[in-house]
Design an enzyme around this catalytic site. Sequence first.
Site, short mmCIF file in Angstrom:
data_model
loop_
_atom_site.label_atom_id
_atom_site.label_comp_id
_atom_site.label_asym_id
_atom_site.label_seq_id
_atom_site.Cartn_x
_atom_site.Cartn_y
_atom_site.Cartn_z
N HIS A 39 -35.85 34.14 25.83
CA HIS A 39 -36.65 33.49 26.88
C HIS A 39 -36.62 31.96 26.83
CE1 HIS A 39 -39.60 32.96 23.64
NE2 HIS A 39 -40.11 32.01 24.38
C1 UD1 Z 1 -43.78 29.53 27.63
C2 UD1 Z 1 -43.77 28.36 26.66
C3 UD1 Z 1 -42.88 28.68 25.47
C4 UD1 Z 1 -43.26 29.99 24.83
C5 UD1 Z 1 -43.32 31.09 25.88
C6 UD1 Z 1 -43.84 32.36 25.28
C7 UD1 Z 1 -44.01 26.15 27.68
C8 UD1 Z 1 -43.31 24.91 28.08
N1 UD1 Z 1 -43.23 27.16 27.29
O1 UD1 Z 1 -42.44 29.68 28.12
O2 UD1 Z 1 -43.01 27.65 24.51
O3 UD1 Z 1 -42.32 30.31 23.86
O4 UD1 Z 1 -44.18 30.70 26.95
O5 UD1 Z 1 -43.48 33.48 26.01
O6 UD1 Z 1 -45.21 26.20 27.73
N2 UD1 Z 1 -43.60 34.37 34.53
C9 UD1 Z 1 -43.98 35.53 35.16
N3 UD1 Z 1 -45.15 36.12 34.73
C10 UD1 Z 1 -45.93 35.61 33.77
C11 UD1 Z 1 -45.53 34.42 33.16
C12 UD1 Z 1 -44.34 33.81 33.54
O7 UD1 Z 1 -43.32 36.03 36.06
O8 UD1 Z 1 -46.98 36.21 33.43
C13 UD1 Z 1 -42.30 33.76 34.94
C14 UD1 Z 1 -42.42 32.73 36.06
O9 UD1 Z 1 -41.30 32.84 36.87
C15 UD1 Z 1 -42.37 31.41 35.29
C16 UD1 Z 1 -41.45 31.74 34.14
O10 UD1 Z 1 -41.74 33.10 33.81
O11 UD1 Z 1 -41.88 30.36 36.08
C17 UD1 Z 1 -41.66 30.87 32.91
O12 UD1 Z 1 -43.03 30.90 32.50
P1 UD1 Z 1 -43.66 29.65 31.71
O13 UD1 Z 1 -45.01 30.00 31.24
O14 UD1 Z 1 -43.52 28.42 32.52
O15 UD1 Z 1 -42.68 29.43 30.52
P2 UD1 Z 1 -42.17 30.48 29.43
O16 UD1 Z 1 -40.70 30.60 29.53
O17 UD1 Z 1 -42.99 31.71 29.51
N1 UDP Z 2 -43.90 40.01 22.02
C1 UDP Z 2 -44.44 41.17 22.57
N2 UDP Z 2 -43.72 41.83 23.53
C2 UDP Z 2 -42.50 41.42 23.96
C3 UDP Z 2 -41.96 40.25 23.37
C4 UDP Z 2 -42.69 39.55 22.43
O1 UDP Z 2 -45.52 41.61 22.18
O2 UDP Z 2 -41.93 42.07 24.84
C5 UDP Z 2 -44.68 39.29 21.00
C6 UDP Z 2 -43.98 39.07 19.71
O3 UDP Z 2 -44.09 40.20 18.87
C7 UDP Z 2 -44.70 37.86 19.15
C8 UDP Z 2 -44.98 37.05 20.41
O4 UDP Z 2 -44.94 37.98 21.49
O5 UDP Z 2 -45.92 38.23 18.54
C9 UDP Z 2 -43.93 36.01 20.57
O6 UDP Z 2 -43.99 35.48 21.82
P1 UDP Z 2 -42.74 34.81 22.55
O7 UDP Z 2 -41.48 35.28 21.97
O8 UDP Z 2 -42.97 35.01 24.00
O9 UDP Z 2 -42.98 33.25 22.29
P2 UDP Z 2 -42.65 32.25 21.09
O10 UDP Z 2 -43.13 32.84 19.82
O11 UDP Z 2 -41.19 31.98 21.13
O12 UDP Z 2 -43.40 31.01 21.49
#
Ligand code: UD1
Ligand code: UDP
Length: 374
Positions: free
Chosen positions: A215
């Site tokens: 991601h």
């Molecule tokens: C965010 C964090 C990242 C973290 C990740 C955990 C920032 C800059 N990034 O990245 O550090 O590792 O969360 O998962 O804060 N979306 C949905 N449904 C949701 C949420 C997101 O469809 O419930 C989609 C949307 O299209 C959105 C994209 O995911 O634009 C990215 O979501 P966003 O929260 O901006 O960044 P992450 O990639 O999730």
């Molecule tokens: N996780 C989850 N379901 C998923 C993917 C990740 O429960 O489908 C959990 C994972 O076990 C960990 C946390 O989400 O506890 C990590 O989040 P993510 O990878 O989104 O973000 P990051 O740690 O890179 O910020």
Amino acid sequence: MTSNPGAARPKLLTVIGARPQFVKAAVVSHAIAKDARLEEVLVHTGQHYDDNMSGIFFEELQIPAAQFNLGIGSGSHARQTGEIMIALEEVCINAQPDMMLVYGDTNSTLAAALVSAKLHIPLAHVEAGLRSFNRTMPEEINRMVTDRVSDVLFAPTDTAVANLLQEGFARDSIVRTGDVMFDAALKFTEIAKTRSTILKQLDLQGKSYALATVHRASNVDDEAALRNIAGALAALSQKMPVVLPLHPRTRGRWTFETPKNLTIIDPVGIFDMYRLESAAQLIVTDSGGVQKEAFFHRVPCVTLRTDTEWMELVEGGFNRLAPPTAITSILEACEAALASKPDFSAAGHLYGDGDAAGFVARYLADWISGLKEK
Ligand code: UD1
Ligand code: UDP
């Protein structure tokens, strides 16, 4: 907006918004509730909002419902950060917290940190001092700025402590805690084993498949990088089944043909995730949290990045960095990880003793009462 009915207890306002923060906050919130010297007010920014990115974590980890959901949702960095700040400022002015607590490195973390600093609310940061030393990574900016305006820096590892000292932070503002995600894994892995049916649903045999997650913006928003990752997972799936719970950011960009042995599923809840992790033979990921969970579950890991904040795992041979510059180099890293026999039991207490959350809760309660006496 609420008033302060329990005015006798200091009020700690916790701000969370993204999936990994729910896992981290769960164990700390439970510890705060147990200690009972603090009143915790939980604010959900709404950065993540799908049920399988948010609601399921509150349910499974029994996190109390957030008193405030700012409902911010997705957007550009500036829009998301700015909108969280505007909404959170109003909550803070009304709720008058004695202190704020933030986790990790997301835009929710940064926005909350800036609001707290501008309103002169003392700030504590869980996961302080983590650095990838890669400023093109949005999270690196979020961490550096959050640490700079924090009053209490809860550093999970020795490396994090060293980074903060190196950057000139005062020694007495840094508290080495261990890692709250380790606490969560210890607390919930056995429950996950009894509750999750994911292996059966996907017809997977233990220790015979690879689990992957992707991601990170640098991997997903770069077409060539994502193509290399997809190609490597497809090639790996010729050797063993590969399961890929796909983050919504990645789902939108996944235009590749998917071979039969590569199973793409929606994001899963934490019980299914712990189950998938603990039974995997190999984990391939760009997640910060999943790299560590691979170690907690004693599974070799390949990290699809050029750098990591958790270098101790690479140095110990538990994790391998594989930048997604070519299919072959990713595959080579997977082969090497599968052939490796890292000695997990010799690693020692890299991430603490499993009570980082209790330590954080006690420290905060003591710290706030010290502030009030001043
Ligand atoms: C965010 C964090 C990242 C973290 C990740 C955990 C920032 C800059 N990034 O990245 O550090 O590792 O969360 O998962 O804060 N979306 C949905 N449904 C949701 C949420 C997101 O469809 O419930 C989609 C949307 O299209 C959105 C994209 O995911 O634009 C990215 O979501 P966003 O929260 O901006 O960044 P992450 O990639 O999730
Ligand atoms: N996780 C989850 N379901 C998923 C993917 C990740 O429960 O489908 C959990 C994972 O076990 C960990 C946390 O989400 O506890 C990590 O989040 P993510 O990878 O989104 O973000 P990051 O740690 O890179 O910020």
